[in-house]
Structure formats: C-alpha cells, structure tokens
Design an enzyme around this catalytic site. Structure first.
Site, PDB file in Angstrom:
ATOM      1  N   GLU A  14       5.922  -1.108  -4.203  1.00 35.66           N
ATOM      2  CA  GLU A  14       4.592  -0.828  -3.642  1.00 35.66           C
ATOM      3  C   GLU A  14       3.499  -1.197  -4.638  1.00 35.66           C
ATOM      4  OE1 GLU A  14       5.001   3.310  -2.792  1.00 35.66           O
ATOM      5  OE2 GLU A  14       5.447   2.960  -0.680  1.00 35.66           O
ATOM      6  N   SER A  43       5.317   1.676   2.445  1.00 33.57           N
ATOM      7  CA  SER A  43       6.507   2.436   2.827  1.00 33.57           C
ATOM      8  C   SER A  43       6.122   3.887   3.110  1.00 33.57           C
ATOM      9  CB  SER A  43       7.539   2.384   1.694  1.00 33.57           C
ATOM     10  OG  SER A  43       7.826   1.035   1.367  1.00 33.57           O
ATOM     11  N   GLY A  44       7.022   4.566   3.822  1.00 31.16           N
ATOM     12  CA  GLY A  44       6.773   5.973   4.133  1.00 31.16           C
ATOM     13  C   GLY A  44       6.609   6.168   5.634  1.00 31.16           C
ATOM     14  N   SER A  45       6.010   7.289   6.024  1.00 29.23           N
ATOM     15  CA  SER A  45       5.899   7.600   7.450  1.00 29.23           C
ATOM     16  C   SER A  45       4.548   7.174   8.042  1.00 29.23           C
ATOM     17  CB  SER A  45       6.110   9.102   7.670  1.00 29.23           C
ATOM     18  OG  SER A  45       5.104   9.835   6.988  1.00 29.23           O
ATOM     19  N   THR A  46       3.496   7.197   7.266  1.00 28.07           N
ATOM     20  CA  THR A  46       2.173   6.841   7.806  1.00 28.07           C
ATOM     21  C   THR A  46       2.105   5.365   8.147  1.00 28.07           C
ATOM     22  OG1 THR A  46       1.238   8.572   6.389  1.00 28.07           O
ATOM     23  CG2 THR A  46      -0.317   7.016   7.390  1.00 28.07           C
ATOM     24  N   GLY A 103       8.365   8.758  -1.326  1.00 26.52           N
ATOM     25  CA  GLY A 103       9.469   8.124  -0.602  1.00 26.52           C
ATOM     26  C   GLY A 103      10.339   7.250  -1.489  1.00 26.52           C
ATOM     27  N   GLY A 147       0.618   4.105   2.242  1.00 25.69           N
ATOM     28  CA  GLY A 147       0.318   5.530   2.235  1.00 25.69           C
ATOM     29  C   GLY A 147       0.168   6.039   0.808  1.00 25.69           C
ATOM     30  N   LYS A 202      -3.401  14.835   2.182  1.00 25.54           N
ATOM     31  CA  LYS A 202      -3.381  14.030   0.955  1.00 25.54           C
ATOM     32  C   LYS A 202      -4.753  13.965   0.302  1.00 25.54           C
ATOM     33  CE  LYS A 202       0.688  12.924   2.894  1.00 25.54           C
ATOM     34  NZ  LYS A 202       1.005  11.568   3.055  1.00 25.54           N
TER      35      LYS A 202
HETATM   36  O1  DER Z   1       6.673   6.796  -1.275  1.00 25.40           O
HETATM   37  C1  DER Z   1       5.572   6.313  -1.115  1.00 25.40           C
HETATM   38  O2  DER Z   1       4.929   5.767  -2.033  1.00 25.40           O
HETATM   39  C2  DER Z   1       4.895   6.497   0.203  1.00 25.40           C
HETATM   40  O3  DER Z   1       3.963   5.470   0.421  1.00 25.40           O
HETATM   41  C3  DER Z   1       4.195   7.844   0.159  1.00 25.40           C
HETATM   42  O4  DER Z   1       3.299   7.807  -0.929  1.00 25.40           O
HETATM   43  C4  DER Z   1       3.448   8.153   1.446  1.00 25.40           C
HETATM   44  O5  DER Z   1       4.412   8.487   2.390  1.00 25.40           O
HETATM   45  P1  DER Z   1       3.980   9.228   3.749  1.00 25.40           P
HETATM   46  O6  DER Z   1       3.069   8.257   4.457  1.00 25.40           O
HETATM   47  O7  DER Z   1       5.267   9.442   4.473  1.00 25.40           O
HETATM   48  O8  DER Z   1       3.280  10.496   3.347  1.00 25.40           O
END
Ligand code: DER
Length: 232
Positions: free
Chosen positions: A107, A29-32, A101, A86, A125
């Site tokens: 996850e 989950s998230g943007s990456t 997120g 991510g 990161k």
């Molecule tokens: O919320 C989460 O665990 C996401 O995976 C976060 O760790 C990474 O989100 P990003 O890719 O938007 O930085």
C-alpha cells in the site's frame, strides 16, 4: 450498519471526484476499498472509461479481477494518477495508521508512486491524534528471523510494546503477502511521527511501518448523519 454505509459514502465520493478517463488507479486493501472498486467498476461500464488498476495486495488483485477491471502493475505503470486506500486512523495532519489488514507495505509503495493519494474512511477513523481511536498499535512489517530483536529495540527506544500479530485462520503468526511477519506496536504517548517512522525503518529487518506521514493529500470521511467530511 452505519459504519458500512459511511464507508460507502466516502468511497463513492473519492471515486467520483478523483477518477477520470485514461487513468492508472492504485487500489488499496481492506473493507472500505470494496465500495470504491464497486463504484469504479460501475463507472467504467457506464462511462466506458479506459482505466487500469494496480493492486496493493492479493485481496486487491482479486477485487480487480472479480470486477472485470483491467489489472496492471508497477512494471507497466511505475507512475499512477491516483491511489485510493483506506486507513485505520487519520489524525489532524493527515498522518495515517495503516496496516490493520496487514497490507501496509505494498500500500505504501503504491501510494508513493501515485501523483495523488486519497484516503477513504468511516467516521470511526476520524481522529485528532493517533491512538485516540485506534487501539491496536502501529503495524510494522518485519523479516521473520528478526522479529524478536526488533520488538525489543522498539520497546527500549520508543516505549510501549511491539507484539507479534498472530493469525486467526491459520496456526502461528500472520504471514504477509510478502512472506513477512507483522509487529503491532502499542505506543504509550504521542510521538513525532515523521522522526519515529524514519527511526523504526532504520532498524535492521524492518521492511515497512504503517505510519504514512505526509503522503495523503485528502481524506474522505463518511459520517453518521450521511454526510461526507473532507480533510485536506
Ligand atoms: O490494512 C490496511 O492498510 C487497510 O487499508 C486498513 O488501513 C483500512 O481497512 P478498512 O477499510 O477495512 O478499515
């Protein structure tokens, strides 16, 4: 932006290196991860791959469905070949902070069910020690009725402060995909993350922490110069 391009580089490298035909893939989950799902969908179509995807959130489920990928779950596939996700921060030991997120619980479950767990991230990161880059603390998912005593216990035993994560697009606290609250623990100094993770999990009402200790096998970092750094 440079960070978005870096996310894409990391995501493509991970999908190209770790996804083969006839595999079960955990989707983070998230943007990456959005770039990883784009790449995965392209490869499935181009190479006619037989892949099923297990989501880690409502967001991941939507990504899988919107890209026409085959949705599955842990009932059908309790063991995955690879999980890609991510991270908010990755230290020198590949210890992660996740949960920025709010999806850390599913996850961590999916990552734990995968033979291989691979992290994708942009250069922001890439850290030496947790807390150097990520300043929002360790996300901890808790049962709502217990968030105050848990917050007090964490501050008393481990220092810093654990604050209830308030929603932006909704009145009141963030409610997770599992109908729980999130505390963001602003720790004050480096810890033995393995011990702290276990200790926090044992507090009654804690569902999961955003500390992923000894879980990630590899991290791909997209860098500012367009290169990809790999940490094993
Ligand atoms: O919320 C989460 O665990 C996401 O995976 C976060 O760790 C990474 O989100 P990003 O890719 O938007 O930085």
């Amino acid at each position: 932006s440079m960070a978005e391009e870096a996310k894409k580089l990391a995501a493509y490298a991970a999908v190209d290196n770790h996804v083969q035909n006839n595999q079960v893939v955990g989707v983070g989950s998230g943007s990456t991860i959005v770039y990883a799902v784009d790449r995965l969908a392209d490869r499935v179509r181009q190479e006619k791959l037989n892949i099923v995807c297990v989501p880690t959130s409502f967001q991941a489920r939507q990504l899988i469905l919107q890209h026409g990928l085959t949705l599955s779950d842990l009932d059908r596939h309790p063991e995955l070949d690879v999980a890609i996700d991510g991270a908010d921060e990755v230290d020198a030991d590949l210890t992660l902070i996740k949960g920025g997120g709010g999806c850390l619980t599913q996850e961590k479950i999916v990552a734990g069910c995968a033979k291989h767990f691979v992290v994708i991230a942009d250069f922001r990161k890439d850290s030496k020690a947790l807390g150097q880059q990520w300043k929002k603390g360790v996300p901890i998912e808790v049962i709502p009725m217990a968030y105050v005593p848990i917050s007090r216990t964490i501050a008393r035993r481990f220092g810093g402060e654990a604050n209830l994560r308030m929603a932006v697009s909704k009145a009141g606290p963030v409610v997770t995909d599992n109908s729980n609250f999130i505390l963001d623990w602003k720790f004050e100094h480096a810890q033995n993350w393995k011990e702290v993770n276990t200790a926090i999990k044992m507090i009654p009402g804690v569902v999961e922490t955003g500390l992923f200790v000894g879980m990630a096998e590899r991290a791909y970092f997209g860098m500012e110069d367009g290169s990809v750094q790999v940490r094993d």
